[in-house]
Design an enzyme around this catalytic site. Structure first.
Site, PDB file in Angstrom:
ATOM      1  N   LYS A 147       0.914  -1.257  -0.216  1.00  0.00           N
ATOM      2  CA  LYS A 147      -0.250   0.026  -0.075  1.00  0.00           C
ATOM      3  C   LYS A 147       0.838   1.301  -0.094  1.00  0.00           C
ATOM      4  O   LYS A 147       0.625   2.234  -0.917  1.00  0.00           O
ATOM      5  CB  LYS A 147      -0.900  -0.078   1.033  1.00  0.00           C
ATOM      6  CG  LYS A 147      -1.580   1.461   1.385  1.00  0.00           C
ATOM      7  CD  LYS A 147      -2.329   1.236   2.599  1.00  0.00           C
ATOM      8  CE  LYS A 147      -1.735   1.993   3.810  1.00  0.00           C
ATOM      9  NZ  LYS A 147      -1.558   3.239   3.971  1.00  0.00           N
ATOM     10  N   ASN A 148       1.632   1.220   0.929  1.00  0.00           N
ATOM     11  CA  ASN A 148       2.511   2.423   1.085  1.00  0.00           C
ATOM     12  C   ASN A 148       3.597   2.739  -0.171  1.00  0.00           C
ATOM     13  O   ASN A 148       4.247   3.821  -0.268  1.00  0.00           O
ATOM     14  CB  ASN A 148       3.328   2.533   2.443  1.00  0.00           C
ATOM     15  CG  ASN A 148       2.337   2.818   3.804  1.00  0.00           C
ATOM     16  OD1 ASN A 148       1.044   2.938   3.644  1.00  0.00           O
ATOM     17  ND2 ASN A 148       2.754   2.412   4.918  1.00  0.00           N
ATOM     18  N   ARG A 194      -3.764   9.955   3.997  1.00  0.00           N
ATOM     19  CA  ARG A 194      -2.641  10.677   4.271  1.00  0.00           C
ATOM     20  C   ARG A 194      -1.673  10.608   3.002  1.00  0.00           C
ATOM     21  O   ARG A 194      -1.130  11.767   2.953  1.00  0.00           O
ATOM     22  CB  ARG A 194      -2.062   9.782   5.326  1.00  0.00           C
ATOM     23  CG  ARG A 194      -0.612  10.024   5.846  1.00  0.00           C
ATOM     24  CD  ARG A 194      -0.418  11.267   6.672  1.00  0.00           C
ATOM     25  NE  ARG A 194       1.049  11.655   6.688  1.00  0.00           N
ATOM     26  CZ  ARG A 194       1.099  12.690   7.654  1.00  0.00           C
ATOM     27  NH1 ARG A 194       0.281  13.565   8.067  1.00  0.00           N
ATOM     28  NH2 ARG A 194       2.407  13.133   7.655  1.00  0.00           N
ATOM     29  N   ASP A 214      -4.747   8.383   9.656  1.00  0.00           N
ATOM     30  CA  ASP A 214      -5.015   7.526  10.642  1.00  0.00           C
ATOM     31  C   ASP A 214      -4.934   8.278  11.971  1.00  0.00           C
ATOM     32  O   ASP A 214      -4.199   9.095  12.258  1.00  0.00           O
ATOM     33  CB  ASP A 214      -3.953   6.364  10.745  1.00  0.00           C
ATOM     34  CG  ASP A 214      -4.101   5.366   9.674  1.00  0.00           C
ATOM     35  OD1 ASP A 214      -5.198   5.280   9.117  1.00  0.00           O
ATOM     36  OD2 ASP A 214      -3.108   4.713   9.316  1.00  0.00           O
ATOM     37  N   ASP A 253       4.179   0.020  12.240  1.00  0.00           N
ATOM     38  CA  ASP A 253       2.831  -0.694  11.611  1.00  0.00           C
ATOM     39  C   ASP A 253       2.579  -1.949  12.006  1.00  0.00           C
ATOM     40  O   ASP A 253       1.466  -2.398  11.983  1.00  0.00           O
ATOM     41  CB  ASP A 253       2.723  -0.422  10.107  1.00  0.00           C
ATOM     42  CG  ASP A 253       2.706   0.960   9.375  1.00  0.00           C
ATOM     43  OD1 ASP A 253       2.518   1.697  10.446  1.00  0.00           O
ATOM     44  OD2 ASP A 253       2.977   1.164   8.352  1.00  0.00           O
TER      45      ASP A 253
HETATM   46  C1  UD1 Z   1       4.660   6.234   6.564  1.00  0.00           C
HETATM   47  C2  UD1 Z   1       3.499   5.394   6.450  1.00  0.00           C
HETATM   48  C3  UD1 Z   1       2.995   4.682   7.769  1.00  0.00           C
HETATM   49  C4  UD1 Z   1       4.128   4.211   8.714  1.00  0.00           C
HETATM   50  C5  UD1 Z   1       5.239   5.652   8.643  1.00  0.00           C
HETATM   51  C6  UD1 Z   1       6.384   5.100   9.468  1.00  0.00           C
HETATM   52  C7  UD1 Z   1       2.437   6.025   4.324  1.00  0.00           C
HETATM   53  C8  UD1 Z   1       1.129   6.437   3.923  1.00  0.00           C
HETATM   54  N1  UD1 Z   1       2.374   5.719   5.700  1.00  0.00           N
HETATM   55  O1  UD1 Z   1       3.705   7.451   7.282  1.00  0.00           O
HETATM   56  O2  UD1 Z   1       2.114   3.812   7.442  1.00  0.00           O
HETATM   57  O3  UD1 Z   1       3.630   3.905  10.117  1.00  0.00           O
HETATM   58  O4  UD1 Z   1       5.538   6.106   7.486  1.00  0.00           O
HETATM   59  O5  UD1 Z   1       7.121   3.862   8.950  1.00  0.00           O
HETATM   60  O6  UD1 Z   1       3.386   5.679   3.852  1.00  0.00           O
HETATM   61  N2  UD1 Z   1       6.982  14.017  11.441  1.00  0.00           N
HETATM   62  C9  UD1 Z   1       7.323  15.271  11.697  1.00  0.00           C
HETATM   63  N3  UD1 Z   1       7.266  16.323  10.652  1.00  0.00           N
HETATM   64  C10 UD1 Z   1       7.142  15.785   9.260  1.00  0.00           C
HETATM   65  C11 UD1 Z   1       7.029  14.569   8.866  1.00  0.00           C
HETATM   66  C12 UD1 Z   1       7.158  13.461  10.192  1.00  0.00           C
HETATM   67  O7  UD1 Z   1       7.428  15.491  12.852  1.00  0.00           O
HETATM   68  O8  UD1 Z   1       7.315  16.837   8.516  1.00  0.00           O
HETATM   69  C13 UD1 Z   1       7.097  13.081  12.367  1.00  0.00           C
HETATM   70  C14 UD1 Z   1       5.731  12.369  12.475  1.00  0.00           C
HETATM   71  O9  UD1 Z   1       4.834  12.977  13.237  1.00  0.00           O
HETATM   72  C15 UD1 Z   1       6.150  10.877  13.130  1.00  0.00           C
HETATM   73  C16 UD1 Z   1       7.567  10.443  12.378  1.00  0.00           C
HETATM   74  O10 UD1 Z   1       7.991  11.956  12.113  1.00  0.00           O
HETATM   75  O11 UD1 Z   1       6.323  10.878  14.423  1.00  0.00           O
HETATM   76  C17 UD1 Z   1       7.409   9.731  11.316  1.00  0.00           C
HETATM   77  O12 UD1 Z   1       6.634  10.048  10.292  1.00  0.00           O
HETATM   78  P1  UD1 Z   1       7.116   9.742   8.795  1.00  0.00           P
HETATM   79  O13 UD1 Z   1       7.983   8.881   8.738  1.00  0.00           O
HETATM   80  O14 UD1 Z   1       6.705  10.938   7.831  1.00  0.00           O
HETATM   81  O15 UD1 Z   1       5.534   9.003   8.510  1.00  0.00           O
HETATM   82  P2  UD1 Z   1       4.526   9.016   7.341  1.00  0.00           P
HETATM   83  O16 UD1 Z   1       5.025   9.212   5.995  1.00  0.00           O
HETATM   84  O17 UD1 Z   1       3.531   9.849   7.615  1.00  0.00           O
END
Ligand code: UD1
Length: 428
Positions: free
Chosen positions: A31-32, A103, A127, A316
């Site tokens: 999915k991701n 997202r 989520d 996850d």
């Molecule tokens: C993606 C996945 C999700 C998975 C996650 C971590 C998708 C659609 N989702 O989410 O299933 O759980 O990776 O493996 O691919 N953060 C910030 N600022 C930012 C970006 C992130 O503070 O600009 C923080 C987030 O709040 C979180 C952490 O960084 O605590 C990790 O987030 P991130 O790796 O960006 O996850 P997603 O890409 O949202």
């Protein structure tokens, strides 16, 4: 375009406890990865086909978002493909109404700014697993020379004179920020060096698709990605990597239910740590020609886990670790380092009689022999799947509300469970 019709907000899973899962499952694309591959197609005019696309609700939603941006999207559920024909000038505004449900819609930001010099993307929902900032995404685009600010719930970004390569270091190896910066930098003038980049297999898959479209990228899968900007990209086809989180779900399901599942299409090299942890629970994992087989013939032993960015233990899969520990022999400590809200589903497990104490980002679990069925509510994709598995290791009948969350990430979950011998149905 065909939209899934089996997803109703009030649908529940009815789970009869006591089955040991036995048989075969086949894993489709991640999915991701697939959702982001779809967004990446915006970088070039013409038609791209993505293969190995799972039958999940999020793909239909991303397809709708791309259609609203002017693309023609054709999905073939039988062939597991999605073809996206991108016009010369796609739209640049991704509306809240769609983005809030998905997202991954934020992934259109980098491609739109790179290709059109402007983008307006609603701040996403997604989520209920904690706050999910976008500051790294916008800081990255600003470092590449864009102007970006948020206004009335939208990120407004513009780069009328194009983007310029830059040296960028992420504060945290964010998956989404790495993707948005990489997909913007591919069309920037000059070289971008992205440090502390995410190393997830999804990033490598997306990077390989970009390379097939003509991008110049080095260092995928390492903390330093170097991108040399090119003039233009062209449409290409790509086969998505298999879903390591769905694979991990079935592997934990086998261990939890003292079952025996052959997981075809699995890529064990993307799941080294989770599989090692499963071996510590007592599971026997062997390779089969096209995947892995996970077999368990006793009550699992408790395991301590700390989630971390790849190659650490994936956040996850954390709900499955907690569920397994809830019925394991012994005590365990699970630490969540990525999403602070991810323990929300623990309250539902408590309703099933689990013994869990949460303190900040730690959960201390004492295993009980069997959980006790009750109605519970899913709050996100993985928590939903975890609660269905919890129902399998409970006595009696458990109802899991919010089945649509599970539809977002698991193709035909109830059917697959039935094929493995479980008594799981959907009711509305
Ligand atoms: C993606 C996945 C999700 C998975 C996650 C971590 C998708 C659609 N989702 O989410 O299933 O759980 O990776 O493996 O691919 N953060 C910030 N600022 C930012 C970006 C992130 O503070 O600009 C923080 C987030 O709040 C979180 C952490 O960084 O605590 C990790 O987030 P991130 O790796 O960006 O996850 P997603 O890409 O949202």
């Amino acid at each position: 375009m065909e939209i899934l019709t089996h997803s109703y907000p009030l649908d529940r899973f009815r789970v009869v406890g006591g089955s040991s899962l036995q048989g075969d499952v086949t894993i489709t694309g991640a999915k991701n990865s697939v959702l982001k591959l779809m967004a990446v197609t915006l970088l070039a005019k013409g038609s791209c086909t993505i293969h190995n696309v799972p039958d999940i609700a999020d793909v239909a939603m991303m397809a709708e978002l791309l259609e609203r941006l002017g693309c023609a999207v054709t999905r073939d559920l039988q062939k597991q493909t999605v073809s996206i024909d991108v016009p010369e000038t796609p739209g640049y505004r991704a509306e809240y109404e769609l983005v809030r449900k998905l997202r991954a819609s934020i992934n259109v930001l980098g491609p739109l700014v790179a290709r059109l010099g402007k983008a307006e993307v609603a701040l996403p929902g997604g989520d209920a697993i904690g706050s999910r900032g976008l500051d790294f995404h916008t800081k990255g685009l600003v470092a590449l020379g864009a102007e970006a600010h948020s206004e009335h719930g939208y990120i407004i970004a513009s780069a009328p004179n194009g983007l310029k390569g830059a040296e960028i270091t992420l504060d945290f190896p964010s998956v989404g920020a790495t993707e948005n910066i990489m997909t913007a930098a591919v069309l920037a003038k000059g070289v971008t060096v992205l440090d502390n980049a995410a190393r997830e297999p999804d990033i490598v898959d997306i990077g390989n698709f970009l390379i097939a479209m003509g991008a110049d990228i080095e260092g995928l899968g390492t903390p330093t990605i170097t991108i040399r900007g090119v003039e233009a990209l062209s449409a290409a086809d790509h086969t998505a990597i298999s879903d390591r989180i769905v694979t991990g779900t079935w592997a934990f399901a086998a261990a939890m239910t003292q079952g025996d599942i052959s997981i075809h299409g699995a890529r064990p090299e993307h799941l080294e740590l989770p599989l090692e942890k499963l071996v510590s629970t007592g599971a026997v994992i062997t390779t089969i020609p096209d995947g892995i087989r996970v077999k368990m013939d006793r009550r699992p032993s408790a395991i301590d886990v700390s989630t971390l960015p790849y190659p650490g233990f994936p956040t996850d899969l954390q709900p499955f670790v907690i569920t397994l520990n809830a019925i394991a022999e012994g005590d365990a400590l699970v630490t969540e380092n990525v999403f602070e809200g991810r323990f929300m589903f623990v309250n539902e497990l408590l309703r099933l009689g689990a013994k869990i104490r949460v303190d900040g980002h730690h959960a201390a679990i004492t295993g009980v022999k069997q959980l006790s069925s009750a109605p519970v509510v899913a709050s996100d994709i993985r928590a939903g799947a975890g609660l269905v598995l919890a129902g399998l290791v409970s006595d009696g009948v458990t109802f899991v509300e919010g089945a649509y969350h599970v539809d977002r990430g698991y193709p035909n979950f109830a059917e697959q469970l039935r094929a493995l011998g479980a008594d799981v149905t959907r009711v509305d």
